[in-house]
Write a protein that holds these residues in place. Structure first.
Motif, PDB file in Angstrom:
ATOM      1  N   SER A  58       0.810  -1.229   0.000  1.00  0.00           N
ATOM      2  CA  SER A  58       0.000   0.000   0.000  1.00  0.00           C
ATOM      3  C   SER A  58       0.839   1.272   0.000  1.00  0.00           C
ATOM      4  O   SER A  58       0.437   2.285   0.542  1.00  0.00           O
ATOM      5  CB  SER A  58      -0.942   0.021   1.213  1.00  0.00           C
ATOM      6  N   GLY A  59       2.039   1.208  -0.546  1.00  0.00           N
ATOM      7  CA  GLY A  59       2.897   2.386  -0.609  1.00  0.00           C
ATOM      8  C   GLY A  59       3.779   2.591   0.611  1.00  0.00           C
ATOM      9  O   GLY A  59       4.550   3.543   0.672  1.00  0.00           O
ATOM     10  N   GLU A  86      -1.358  14.985   3.496  1.00  0.00           N
ATOM     11  CA  GLU A  86      -0.761  14.261   2.387  1.00  0.00           C
ATOM     12  C   GLU A  86      -1.851  14.043   1.357  1.00  0.00           C
ATOM     13  O   GLU A  86      -2.876  13.410   1.644  1.00  0.00           O
ATOM     14  CB  GLU A  86      -0.191  12.933   2.873  1.00  0.00           C
ATOM     15  N   GLU A  87      -1.645  14.598   0.171  1.00  0.00           N
ATOM     16  CA  GLU A  87      -2.656  14.507  -0.877  1.00  0.00           C
ATOM     17  C   GLU A  87      -2.724  13.090  -1.425  1.00  0.00           C
ATOM     18  O   GLU A  87      -1.713  12.414  -1.606  1.00  0.00           O
ATOM     19  CB  GLU A  87      -2.304  15.487  -2.002  1.00  0.00           C
ATOM     20  N   THR A  88      -3.947  12.670  -1.696  1.00  0.00           N
ATOM     21  CA  THR A  88      -4.198  11.365  -2.288  1.00  0.00           C
ATOM     22  C   THR A  88      -5.392  11.512  -3.232  1.00  0.00           C
ATOM     23  O   THR A  88      -5.974  12.594  -3.310  1.00  0.00           O
ATOM     24  CB  THR A  88      -4.441  10.304  -1.194  1.00  0.00           C
ATOM     25  N   LEU A  89      -5.755  10.451  -3.903  1.00  0.00           N
ATOM     26  CA  LEU A  89      -6.876  10.524  -4.832  1.00  0.00           C
ATOM     27  C   LEU A  89      -8.142  10.955  -4.107  1.00  0.00           C
ATOM     28  O   LEU A  89      -8.557  10.324  -3.145  1.00  0.00           O
ATOM     29  CB  LEU A  89      -7.107   9.174  -5.496  1.00  0.00           C
ATOM     30  N   PHE A  99      -9.572  11.424   6.718  1.00  0.00           N
ATOM     31  CA  PHE A  99      -9.545  11.750   5.291  1.00  0.00           C
ATOM     32  C   PHE A  99     -10.534  12.892   5.069  1.00  0.00           C
ATOM     33  O   PHE A  99     -11.676  12.827   5.539  1.00  0.00           O
ATOM     34  CB  PHE A  99      -9.948  10.522   4.474  1.00  0.00           C
ATOM     35  N   ALA A 117       0.969   6.833   3.832  1.00  0.00           N
ATOM     36  CA  ALA A 117       1.339   8.252   3.814  1.00  0.00           C
ATOM     37  C   ALA A 117       2.023   8.650   5.120  1.00  0.00           C
ATOM     38  O   ALA A 117       3.056   9.325   5.114  1.00  0.00           O
ATOM     39  CB  ALA A 117       0.104   9.121   3.577  1.00  0.00           C
ATOM     40  N   SER A 125      -4.013   2.978   3.301  1.00  0.00           N
ATOM     41  CA  SER A 125      -3.422   4.032   2.467  1.00  0.00           C
ATOM     42  C   SER A 125      -2.988   5.217   3.313  1.00  0.00           C
ATOM     43  O   SER A 125      -1.966   5.847   3.039  1.00  0.00           O
ATOM     44  CB  SER A 125      -4.367   4.474   1.350  1.00  0.00           C
ATOM     45  N   ALA A 126      -3.748   5.511   4.372  1.00  0.00           N
ATOM     46  CA  ALA A 126      -3.347   6.589   5.279  1.00  0.00           C
ATOM     47  C   ALA A 126      -2.069   6.208   6.013  1.00  0.00           C
ATOM     48  O   ALA A 126      -1.182   7.037   6.217  1.00  0.00           O
ATOM     49  CB  ALA A 126      -4.459   6.895   6.274  1.00  0.00           C
ATOM     50  N   ILE A 129      -7.354  14.490   1.010  1.00  0.00           N
ATOM     51  CA  ILE A 129      -6.114  14.519   1.783  1.00  0.00           C
ATOM     52  C   ILE A 129      -6.261  13.659   3.039  1.00  0.00           C
ATOM     53  O   ILE A 129      -7.354  13.508   3.577  1.00  0.00           O
ATOM     54  CB  ILE A 129      -5.717  15.946   2.202  1.00  0.00           C
ATOM     55  N   HIS A 130      -5.151  13.098   3.473  1.00  0.00           N
ATOM     56  CA  HIS A 130      -5.057  12.487   4.797  1.00  0.00           C
ATOM     57  C   HIS A 130      -4.450  13.545   5.697  1.00  0.00           C
ATOM     58  O   HIS A 130      -3.474  14.209   5.309  1.00  0.00           O
ATOM     59  CB  HIS A 130      -4.164  11.240   4.782  1.00  0.00           C
TER      60      HIS A 130
END
Length: 179
Positions: free
Chosen positions: A61-62, A167-170, A118, A93, A89-90, A173-174
């Motif tokens: 998950s990154g 932190e920007e995401t699709l 989020f 980040a 995903s959070a 932001i988180h």
């Protein structure tokens, strides 16, 4: 057992001595088991080669962003297994921004303490944060002038220079608060 519906983290572990000698010797393993893999496991026999390295990974998950030690990959995979799908995903980040790589035992707890959710934007977070942290009387004033004309983007600038980060995401932001 990996309780989440997300992909089981997996790693491709290779032998560094073989790699440096021009051979690619390795295999895929479950991420949470990466720290248990030995050079003999990779070679199928006893070998004098000692150093293994995670050269590729999937399903993190990154949270991993390149090569690492098998022990580190196992620690991250174990942390991910404790999270819900919504948190993963959070966590990735947060992990890139804040995780102390030497202290994996507290990663999930620290993430959950720092994570503020989020949101569509920093301005939306500022308004929601105000609504959650203010009294009923203060919230009632939002429907009266001049309070309904609050510049939430400006309010967000104040919040995000005072300890909050995003932190920007699709799709949004988180938000984290790491004091």
């Amino acid at each position: 057992m990996y309780a989440s519906t997300q992909v089981q983290p997996r790693v491709w572990i290779g032998c560094l001595a073989c790699y440096n000698g021009g051979d690619l010797v390795g295999d895929w393993y479950d991420g949470d088991m990466a720290g248990l893999v030995t050079p003999a496991d990779l070679h199928g026999r006893t070998t004098s080669h000692e150093e293994l390295w995670v050269m590729d990974h999937d399903g993190f998950s990154g949270a991993l962003d390149g090569e690492c030690s098998p022990d580190h990959a196992a620690e991250v995979a174990e942390a991910l297994a404790e999270l819900t799908d919504d948190e993963s995903s959070a966590f990735a980040a947060w992990f890139q921004l804040y995780a102390e790589r030497d202290e994996p035992d507290g990663w999930v707890e620290q993430f959950r303490e720092d994570y503020r959710g989020f949101h569509d934007s920093e301005a939306d977070f500022a308004r929601e944060w105000f609504e959650e942290t203010s009294s009923e009387e203060e919230r009632a004033r939002l429907n009266q002038w001049p309070f309904y004309d609050i510049d939430w983007e400006r309010a967000a600038q104040e919040l995000f220079t005072g300890g909050f980060t995003s932190e920007e995401t699709l799709g949004g932001i988180h938000v984290f608060y790491a004091a």
